[in-house]
Scaffold this active site. Structure first.
Site, PDB file in Angstrom:
ATOM      1  N   GLN A  83      14.972  12.500  18.672  1.00 40.15           N
ATOM      2  CA  GLN A  83      15.499  11.898  17.427  1.00 40.15           C
ATOM      3  C   GLN A  83      16.496  10.472  17.688  1.00 40.15           C
ATOM      4  O   GLN A  83      17.594  11.080  17.270  1.00 40.15           O
ATOM      5  CB  GLN A  83      15.892  12.624  16.334  1.00 40.15           C
ATOM      6  CG  GLN A  83      15.825  12.090  15.006  1.00 40.15           C
ATOM      7  CD  GLN A  83      15.376  13.051  13.849  1.00 40.15           C
ATOM      8  OE1 GLN A  83      15.181  14.062  14.026  1.00 40.15           O
ATOM      9  NE2 GLN A  83      15.393  12.446  12.653  1.00 40.15           N
ATOM     10  N   PHE A  84      16.009   9.536  17.981  1.00 39.65           N
ATOM     11  CA  PHE A  84      16.912   8.444  18.285  1.00 39.65           C
ATOM     12  C   PHE A  84      17.624   8.015  16.704  1.00 39.65           C
ATOM     13  O   PHE A  84      18.805   7.381  16.881  1.00 39.65           O
ATOM     14  CB  PHE A  84      15.956   7.088  18.493  1.00 39.65           C
ATOM     15  CG  PHE A  84      15.174   6.401  17.515  1.00 39.65           C
ATOM     16  CD1 PHE A  84      15.679   5.679  16.747  1.00 39.65           C
ATOM     17  CD2 PHE A  84      13.873   6.764  17.259  1.00 39.65           C
ATOM     18  CE1 PHE A  84      15.064   4.381  15.897  1.00 39.65           C
ATOM     19  CE2 PHE A  84      13.149   6.102  16.490  1.00 39.65           C
ATOM     20  CZ  PHE A  84      13.857   5.092  15.784  1.00 39.65           C
ATOM     21  N   THR A  85      17.143   8.386  15.621  1.00 43.07           N
ATOM     22  CA  THR A  85      17.673   8.061  14.410  1.00 43.07           C
ATOM     23  C   THR A  85      19.080   8.688  14.278  1.00 43.07           C
ATOM     24  O   THR A  85      19.939   8.369  13.329  1.00 43.07           O
ATOM     25  CB  THR A  85      16.918   8.302  13.256  1.00 43.07           C
ATOM     26  OG1 THR A  85      16.620   9.660  13.192  1.00 43.07           O
ATOM     27  CG2 THR A  85      15.510   7.568  13.138  1.00 43.07           C
TER      28      THR A  85
END
Length: 150
Positions: free
Chosen positions: A78-80
């Site tokens: 999850q890069f966010t």
């Protein structure tokens, strides 16, 4: 690395209508990787995740780890988690690692968590549009940042 760990009764991830991974009791781990992460961050974080004592013992106290309850892990990239929202309303993801850095670390985390747990873990798919479903148990949600070890 940042990990958001949710204690779950069940969790699953679906990609294009097909279930890619699913678990019963255990942890849903959302993993964010930044460009400065190293194997040291990975090793430290994996041990912290496996060692978290957040499952109830016979007295109802959060005192048991994942192995003690025979739980499993669903790991989702999850890069966010590295969103910067200081300016305006559109998040910047400049601190998130590019795929050439993030993918190898994500794959190494899968291997490390599996080795620490003593069994394969479930995963999503890096970069895919995933639908994650979970039943948070507690709710218990813990955030761990490998840059805040001390």
């Amino acid at each position: 690395m940042i990990a958001v760990i949710q204690r779950v009764s069940e969790a699953s991830v679906t990609i294009e209508g097909h279930v890619k991974g699913q678990i019963q009791q255990g942890f849903l781990v959302l993993l964010g990787v930044t460009h400065t992460d190293t194997n040291e961050d990975l090793e430290w974080l994996a041990k912290k995740i496996i060692g978290l004592r957040v499952f109830s013992d016979a007295d109802g106290k959060m005192n048991l780890d994942l192995k003690s309850v025979e739980g499993n892990i669903l790991l989702i990239s999850q890069f966010t988690l590295y969103a910067n929202t200081k300016k305006g309303n559109r998040p910047s993801f400049i601190e998130a690692a590019r795929p050439e850095v993030a993918i190898p670390l994500y794959e190494q985390m899968i291997q490390r968590l599996s080795a620490e747990l003593g069994q394969p873990i479930q995963t999503g798919e890096f970069g895919a549009d995933m639908k994650v479903s979970l039943l948070n148990d507690g709710p218990v949600t813990i955030i761990i940042d490998s840059k805040n070890k001390v």
